[in-house]
Enzyme design. Sequence first.
Site, short mmCIF file in Angstrom:
data_model
loop_
_atom_site.label_atom_id
_atom_site.label_comp_id
_atom_site.label_asym_id
_atom_site.label_seq_id
_atom_site.Cartn_x
_atom_site.Cartn_y
_atom_site.Cartn_z
N LYS A 22 0.84 -1.21 0.00
CA LYS A 22 0.00 0.00 0.00
C LYS A 22 0.87 1.25 0.00
O LYS A 22 0.69 2.15 -0.82
CB LYS A 22 -0.90 0.01 1.25
CG LYS A 22 -1.60 1.33 1.50
CD LYS A 22 -2.44 1.31 2.75
CE LYS A 22 -1.71 1.66 4.02
NZ LYS A 22 -1.47 3.09 4.25
N ARG A 401 -8.75 0.08 4.36
CA ARG A 401 -7.75 1.01 3.82
C ARG A 401 -6.46 0.27 3.49
O ARG A 401 -5.71 0.69 2.60
CB ARG A 401 -7.43 2.10 4.85
CG ARG A 401 -8.55 3.09 5.08
CD ARG A 401 -8.07 4.23 5.97
NE ARG A 401 -6.75 4.65 5.54
CZ ARG A 401 -5.80 5.12 6.34
NH1 ARG A 401 -6.03 5.25 7.62
NH2 ARG A 401 -4.63 5.46 5.87
C1 UD1 Z 1 4.80 6.73 6.35
C2 UD1 Z 1 3.83 5.59 6.17
C3 UD1 Z 1 3.22 5.20 7.52
C4 UD1 Z 1 4.33 4.90 8.52
C5 UD1 Z 1 5.31 6.04 8.59
C6 UD1 Z 1 6.52 5.74 9.48
C7 UD1 Z 1 2.96 5.98 3.95
C8 UD1 Z 1 1.81 6.34 3.09
N1 UD1 Z 1 2.77 6.02 5.25
O1 UD1 Z 1 4.06 7.84 6.84
O2 UD1 Z 1 2.40 4.06 7.33
O3 UD1 Z 1 3.75 4.70 9.80
O4 UD1 Z 1 5.82 6.34 7.27
O5 UD1 Z 1 7.17 4.60 9.04
O6 UD1 Z 1 4.03 5.62 3.45
N2 UD1 Z 1 7.08 14.35 10.81
C9 UD1 Z 1 7.27 15.68 11.12
N3 UD1 Z 1 7.30 16.59 10.11
C10 UD1 Z 1 7.16 16.22 8.79
C11 UD1 Z 1 6.98 14.86 8.48
C12 UD1 Z 1 6.94 13.95 9.52
O7 UD1 Z 1 7.38 16.05 12.29
O8 UD1 Z 1 7.21 17.10 7.91
C13 UD1 Z 1 7.00 13.35 11.91
C14 UD1 Z 1 5.62 12.74 11.98
O9 UD1 Z 1 4.75 13.54 12.75
C15 UD1 Z 1 5.88 11.41 12.61
C16 UD1 Z 1 7.26 11.04 12.08
O10 UD1 Z 1 7.85 12.27 11.61
O11 UD1 Z 1 5.94 11.53 14.01
C17 UD1 Z 1 7.24 10.01 10.96
O12 UD1 Z 1 6.61 10.54 9.86
P1 UD1 Z 1 6.95 10.09 8.36
O13 UD1 Z 1 8.16 9.24 8.32
O14 UD1 Z 1 6.93 11.34 7.53
O15 UD1 Z 1 5.70 9.20 8.04
P2 UD1 Z 1 4.69 9.31 6.82
O16 UD1 Z 1 5.43 9.50 5.54
O17 UD1 Z 1 3.59 10.24 7.15
#
Ligand code: UD1
Length: 423
Positions: A22, A401
Amino acid sequence: MDAILVRGGGPLHGTIPIAGAKNACLTLMPATLLSEEPLTLTNAPRLSDIRTMTQLLQSLGAEITTLQEGRVISMSCHGAINTRAEYDIVRKMRASNLVLGPLLAREGYAEVSLPGGCAIGARPMDIHTDGLQKMGVSIELRDGYLYAKATGGRLQGAVIDFPFASVGATENIMMAATLAKGTTVINNAAREPEIVDLADCLRRMGAQIDGDGTSTITIQGVDRLGAATHPVVTDRIELGTYMLAPAICGGEVELLGGRIDLIGAFCEKLDAAGIDITETEKGLKVKRRNGRVRAVDVTTEPFPGFPTDLQAQMMALLCTAEGTSTLEEKIFENRFMHAPELIRMGAKVDVHGGKAIVTGVEKLKGAPVMATDLRASVSLILAGMAAEGETKVSRVYHLDRGYEHVVSKLSGVGANIERIKDE
Ligand code: UD1
């Protein structure tokens, strides 16, 4: 609304096919915006999140057809592009923000709604926007939307140091950089297999990318990208989830398409808990050793560490382990919402901030429980499969989902599970 009814049962035997990922598919699909020529994805999973991304890309001007009952997604973005990703679609799924980088790369301009609150934490976008600003983008937040504009109409290569290895930010910047002027270097990039899969697909389209799978990714911008066909990598989270089924219920199950390199840290913890994992020609075979599962301590980390997306399911296993386990959640601040539901089934779990202490009990007891998010919902199904009596998991739209055909996959190996209409 539907619910899942599970009755605790004996050992499981047979095979479970693992779908395409996914999370990989959700980042591969927006890559179609980078090219005027078609992008075709094979081995796509059939999930409501994929349908949401289809809807979003169509609203931006992509032509999308699905073949082989959704297994193949054929996309084309040859015409004019709408640069506004509306809140009505974006709010359904955070991964919608993955259109920001590609829209900026193609049009030099994008209006993308912020995804808003999410059950498992605040999930801001500052790492994405800081990176894009380094590439010459001015960004303004108005009416809940990010208005982003590339100076001079084209993104500029830049050296970007991430404060945290964000998966989504790595994907957004990587896609944006494929068509930028000059070279982009991402330091402290995420290393997840889905990032490598995206880089593979972009390379097939003509992008110049090195270092994916390591903490430093280098992208040399090119003037245009072409057509490609790309198979979506195996879903390591679905794989880990179903590996836990025989671990919890006993028996031996083969996961078709499973690979240890996708999920090494998780396999190490299963081994320590008393689960045998063997590589076969077709995937991975999982078997619980004699006796009760042993307690293990788990800390979630970015890849190659233990995935946060398997923490809830691992907790379901540890609820019946011998001894006390500690689960530490380091990625999201509010990801123990399955704990109170597991407690309703007789589990002993104490949550203190980002840590959960789980003291194993011999047997869980079936109960009506509520799914709160995608991974929590499947952890309750796993717990129900090992519990005495009947467990009804409500709000299964979360499950749809991210898990295709969960009932037939689990009943195929002998689980007592059905989908019912819930009043
Ligand atoms: C992706 C995955 C999700 C998984 C996550 C961590 C997809 C569609 N989703 O989510 O299933 O749980 O990786 O492995 O691929 N953060 C910030 N600022 C930002 C971006 C992130 O503070 O600009 C923080 C988030 O709040 C969170 C952490 O970083 O606490 C991890 O986020 P991130 O690695 O970006 O996860 P996603 O890409 O949203």
